[in-house]
Structure formats: structure tokens, C-alpha cells
Design a protein around this motif. Sequence first.
Motif, short mmCIF file in Angstrom:
data_model
loop_
_atom_site.label_atom_id
_atom_site.label_comp_id
_atom_site.label_asym_id
_atom_site.label_seq_id
_atom_site.Cartn_x
_atom_site.Cartn_y
_atom_site.Cartn_z
N GLN C 175 0.81 -1.21 0.00
CA GLN C 175 0.00 0.00 0.00
C GLN C 175 0.85 1.26 0.00
OE1 GLN C 175 -1.49 1.13 4.24
NE2 GLN C 175 -2.04 -1.00 3.94
N VAL C 176 0.20 2.35 -0.36
CA VAL C 176 0.87 3.65 -0.33
C VAL C 176 1.01 4.07 1.13
CG1 VAL C 176 0.68 6.08 -0.96
CG2 VAL C 176 -0.05 4.31 -2.58
N THR C 187 5.62 3.45 -1.24
CA THR C 187 4.89 2.27 -0.75
C THR C 187 5.66 1.53 0.34
OG1 THR C 187 5.88 0.64 -2.23
CG2 THR C 187 4.08 1.97 -3.13
N ALA C 211 -1.68 0.44 -9.70
CA ALA C 211 -2.17 1.32 -8.62
C ALA C 211 -3.26 2.19 -9.20
CB ALA C 211 -1.04 2.19 -8.08
N GLU C 242 8.28 3.21 -5.45
CA GLU C 242 7.40 4.36 -5.49
C GLU C 242 6.90 4.60 -6.90
OE1 GLU C 242 10.38 7.08 -3.66
OE2 GLU C 242 10.15 8.31 -5.44
N VAL C 262 -1.32 -1.14 -3.79
CA VAL C 262 -0.38 -1.17 -4.91
C VAL C 262 0.01 -2.63 -5.14
CG1 VAL C 262 1.89 -0.43 -5.76
CG2 VAL C 262 0.50 1.12 -4.36
#
Lengths: 267, 267, 267
Positions: C175-176, C187, C211, C242, C262
Motif C-alpha cells: 500500500q501507499v 509504498t 495502482a 514508489e 499497490v
Amino acid sequence: VTRTPLITFVSDFGRDDWFVGVVHGVIHDVCPAARVVDITHTVPPGKISHAAFVLEVSAPDFAPGTVHLAVVDPGVGTERRALAVRAHGQLFVGPDNGILAWALSDPEAEVHSITEPRFGRVPMSHTFHGRDVFGPAAGHLANGEPLEQFGPRISDPLRGCRPQPELKEGELIGQVMFIDRFGNAITNLTESARQGAGFLDGSRASFEVEAAGKVVHGLMRAYGDAPVGTLVALIGSSGRLEIAQVGGDAAERLGLGVGDEVRLRLP
Amino acid sequence: VTRTPLITFVSDFGRDDWFVGVVHGVIHDVCPAARVVDITHTVPPGKISHAAFVLEVSAPDFAPGTVHLAVVDPGVGTERRALAVRAHGQLFVGPDNGILAWALSDPEAEVHSITEPRFGRVPMSHTFHGRDVFGPAAGHLANGEPLEQFGPRISDPLRGCRPQPELKEGELIGQVMFIDRFGNAITNLTESARQGAGFLDGSRASFEVEAAGKVVHGLMRAYGDAPVGTLVALIGSSGRLEIAQVGGDAAERLGLGVGDEVRLRLP
Amino acid sequence: VTRTPLITFVSDFGRDDWFVGVVHGVIHDVCPAARVVDITHTVPPGKISHAAFVLEVSAPDFAPGTVHLAVVDPGVGTERRALAVRAHGQLFVGPDNGILAWALSDPEAEVHSITEPRFGRVPMSHTFHGRDVFGPAAGHLANGEPLEQFGPRISDPLRGCRPQPELKEGELIGQVMFIDRFGNAITNLTESARQGAGFLDGSRASFEVEAAGKVVHGLMRAYGDAPVGTLVALIGSSGRLEIAQVGGDAAERLGLGVGDEVRLRLP
């Protein structure tokens, strides 16, 4: 003898993330004696010319030998070079993208490409050379490491763009370079530009400045020399003509922005 | 003996331009040993009373001998004087415009007008005395230069305005002085004001605080002493009554702003 | 021998008020030799997880022995404990609310509850332990005071939440964690998470990252390795995957925010 070397630091890293703090830490590792002075870190992301101007107006106020670290670096990790420069009696570190324009305007500038790996961080990222290349280089320069040690001298750095005023039909035509916090519009009409054009300070009362279709008469000495609300022209603290509103925001009032034309004349 | 003098710095220069960094550089030139601590530089442009309050609530937390540099200076370059003050066991430097109100509230304050040119920068601008007058003076004070050296003692500084609470029909009536980052509304109802009015802490449960038409009952000890969303009154870290919302922004919720009335009573 | 201890400082105090400056002053009183490096103070008010992440990505870049001071403390003045921790070769000070999650992830972490009154400020407020508890503790740790002196060792600190990626049907799902100033979505897909899942860097060309419904092919090395406007995935300076836009703001373009999923896969 106690020496406290000074390193200034300008970037577009902002102060909301951790990037500035990490660079401070890296510098401290390399040169614990150095004092790091933050100039600003809110250069708009990637805006090289903005940082170059900040450096141009602030560096002259620092003592000889100061190390200036400047990192606005959209090309990080690509083939763009890293520079270490001696100019104007000071030292400068930053990417080869025009950010060091003022340093490079010194005809005596010594420009080196930073290639020596022993001054960098291991491992080296492709995305954060403030931490891995420039910060450490600034620390080593502050330690007194000779410029020659960082890599070969070069003669073709990117010199960037420093718009110069021109004299045309009796008018000195420049532009707005920066809007400061107070809404003052700071121009590239420097003292030397004015003198070169024969616009001497002796005649301040009769100057006329035109910007955004508005004409301001005479040059004030201080912001408080006219009633609140008055638009004034004066010579700011870096020796540049600026347009200000007493107790207010001239740029907002006039809709003035960076790049807008400013004309100075003797009517 | 290693001495590390401390200089605090509050201004309206913002951190987007280069002004703060340049003043740090000037101080470093004059007194390389000094540590400079930034209090805040986002005082609204020209808002002297705001900076005066920041100084009043923060200075008491610093050690004796600290030098406080305060620059909100719309009158820069005009006839307004520059002051160096010894008060409350500390030293203060700033323009004579009320910004040093708290220092001047000390009946023993020694106030000097800074007139001695050798402590200033040459040449001196008419627009940036943070760099040319106040910063250097702070550095020289941090170096231990006696206050008397800066210029003549004066007795008529501008004392500024520090609104005091009044007792009226059993209520202690004060006002909001500052909204902090957390939305807490900090008042001028200090511990000594409450004690002077006979509102002692022993009776905290029965206090009533009224602001923006809302009544808050009792004084909490900590923000977390009530459920999230509760409006509370408590004594903040500078000894002043403040109105807060647990986990939220009381000023926004109540529409409270600087200058709004706050009433404290024992019902 | 000159030692210059380093203290980093992260908080939600903002820079518009006086809180950060006052903590600097307190540290200076306790340990005049220390250098204090501000990481950031604009953590959203009360947002513990945000500060915990900032500490997790920045602390590894500092030298062994660095003291990290972290204050986001909605429970100040209540029964929540104050912690001093040795972990990852560094020292950490902060409230027992999860903000030190990364330090506590070290299986060798030594965790002490700060109970020893002689290290705190007298009188102690219920609302500002940055000044009265944590700042002084950081100063004393920087002075070399042994961790054991601060209070009893404990084994049940609040460990906070550090979301870990999971491997599911050939995809590594993370995840972010953070949107940085440049709009890069950082992430929790770290190098070790990728390696644990068998996603090695040798195959960077064939990676696929999904994403916000968008698929990005391949991993770039540097932001400048693709034309302006291109969405790219790369490994950022803290070793995390990222999502970025060359010369632009990926988070804004994709509407990506903290907590968004993500997915990384080899198609």
C-alpha cells in the motif's frame, strides 16, 4: 584555533518530508564542526531558475569561504554532471543544470566535475544525490578538502539564464525576478545595470518606473517613507530595484509576476 | 571553559525567501560560537503584536542570558529607533515599535538605543535591518559586549499594548491572544491574573469559562482527560487559560479569533 | 576529544508557533554540545502513524548513536508512558503510542519507561511534554546518560501498526505509505519484501505495478530516465517502490492517497 565552517543549503525538498533533515545528518557525519544554515527549501519543485536567483541574491551576504549547497535536481541519476565550484571567493556545490549560474558568472570561476567516488555515499541511490553526492561533497569542502580532489576541471558547465536589462530609447528595460513574502516585486535592475546605463542615484527624485501599466514616480529610500497604501519603487537590500506597496502587497495589487517587464526612465 | 551562547530569532520574514538564512549568516560572522534557535518566522507580515505575544510566551522558557532577536519592522529605514534591552535576566534586540513589550514590562528593564555604528553592517541598507543592525547586535551581545556599548540608555521606548484581564461583577474578563496550530485558543488569563482575582486552582471543578456564546464547565488538566470531541478549558504550557477541543480544532468549531472575549467565573 | 552528539526531532508542532524553538532551547540547556536536526514538524496534528513512517524512512540514514526525538502526543498528561529506547544502534525518545514502531521492530530493542523525575523539567506541565519530558530526556541521552537511568525496562510498549505487504496469487500486494512533496507515492514494498517474495531486481524490465487502476510497466532507475509526463515506478532513496510522474505529480494525477493498494507482479 577553532574554525566553524559555514554551509548554506537551498533546495526544493520542502520541510514536510525528511529529505532536508537527512542531508543535515550526512553533512554532520562528514564535517561535525560545520554549521548548516537553511536558506530556503520551498523552491517550487524542479524550478532551477528560482533557486539560482535565491543563490544570487543571498550568497553575496556570506563571508568568504562559505560553502553553498544547492539542490534542485530533476535530472538526478541521469548523465548530468555534479559540480563543485570556486567563485566570488566562495565555494558552491550542485547539479550541472544552471542552478549555479551566479557562481559561473565569475570569469575566474574554477569548475570541477565531481567524479571521485570516495567522497560519495555507498551505496549511491539514483534518486537522492542531495544525500549521496552533494551533501557529502559540501561537508568535505567545509573540511578543507581541495577542490581539485573532487574530479577534473571542466570548461563547459551549463551556465543557465540570467536575464540582463537592456537600454532602449532612453529606457532601461528589465524584468521581475522574484516576488517576496511581502509582495515586493524584485527586478534585475541592479545598481551596476543602472550605473552602466547612466541612471545614477543622484537623480532619484525624477526616476519613473513603469510596471503592469502603472507608473511610479521617484525612488523612495525606505518602505515607511510614504503613507500606507502607496506604491513605491526603491532599491532593496540586494541592490535591486523593487516595486512595493507601503504596508501591503504590490505584486497582488498590480498582478505582477516573475518575468513581467519593468521599465526605468528619466522623463 | 566552552560557552555556547544562545540566540533566539522571531520574525515575519517567512521561510520561502532568503532573509532568515542571511541573518543566520551575519550572526555566525559576528559570533561563530552562538547557536541560533528559530522560534517562528511566519508572523503575519508587519503584525507586531503577534510577534510580541510569541516572545512573551516563549522567552520565559529560555535560560538566563539568552539573547532574543525579534524583527517585525514595517518602519525599517525611517526614524524609529533600534533597541537593545536587558530584562527578566535575558537580553532582547528589536525595533522600537512595541515588539519587545514583554521585556519592557519588567520594571527593572535597562533599555538602550542602538546608535553605535561599529556594531552594524557597512554599507547599511534602508530596508533590511535584520541583516544590517539587529542581527549583528544580537551577535555582539552574545559575544558578551556590554549593553552600554550599543548606545545611550533611554526611558521612553514604545511599550506596545498587552491587554490585561479585568474583574467585573465576579467575572474575570480576558481575551483570546493566539490560536495555535492545534486550534487551541490561548488567552491572557494567566495564573497571576487568576490569582489576583481570587480564582484559585483549588476550585478547578467549579470554574465556568464562556467564549463565543458557549460555556465550558470545569478545568481539565490534560487534553486527553475527556472524550474526543469535547470542548475543554485548561491551563496551557505557558500558564494561560486556553480553550481546546479534544482531538480537534476548538477555534474553528467556535469561530474564535484573536481579540475575542473570554469570561471566567465561579458560578 | 570533541564530541558533537546529534539529536533529530520530528513532531506535529508546526513552525508557526513557538513550541519547536522552546524544545530546542531546553535541549541546549541540558546538552549544549548537541546539534539538533529538524526532520519535520508538519506532521498532521495527532497523526502518529505519519510520524512513525517519517522516522522509519529517515532514521536509517543517520549514524549509530544518533538520538531521535519524536513527539506526536495526543495523550500528553494522561497515563500513557514516556519511552526511551535503544534499537538499531540508535536511541529513541517519545510517547508510548506507536510513534516508535520502527525502533520497536528491532528484536533486540531495549525499552525503558521514563519515570526518573530528575531528568524532567520542574514544574512539569500536563500539556507540553516535548518541553518537560522528551526534550530533556533526549538531551540527557545525548550527554551519554545510560538508558537504564531513565526508568524500568518494560516489555509491553505499544508497537503501533506497520502494514506489511502480502504475496497472493503471484502478486505482491502493498500500500501507499506516504505522498512526498513531489507527488511521489511511496509504498511499503521494500527491497526485503520484494526479495522475500522472489521479486528480484534482475528482472526490472518485466515488472508490472498496478495502482489506482493504472498499470506501469518496468522499473526505471531515475526520475529523468523517461520523458516528462511519463508515469514510472522506481526504487526510491529509502529502498521502497514508489510511483512517480516525470516532472509532475503522480499522486494528484492518479488520485492516489495513503492506504491505497499497490500490486507488483511479473506477468
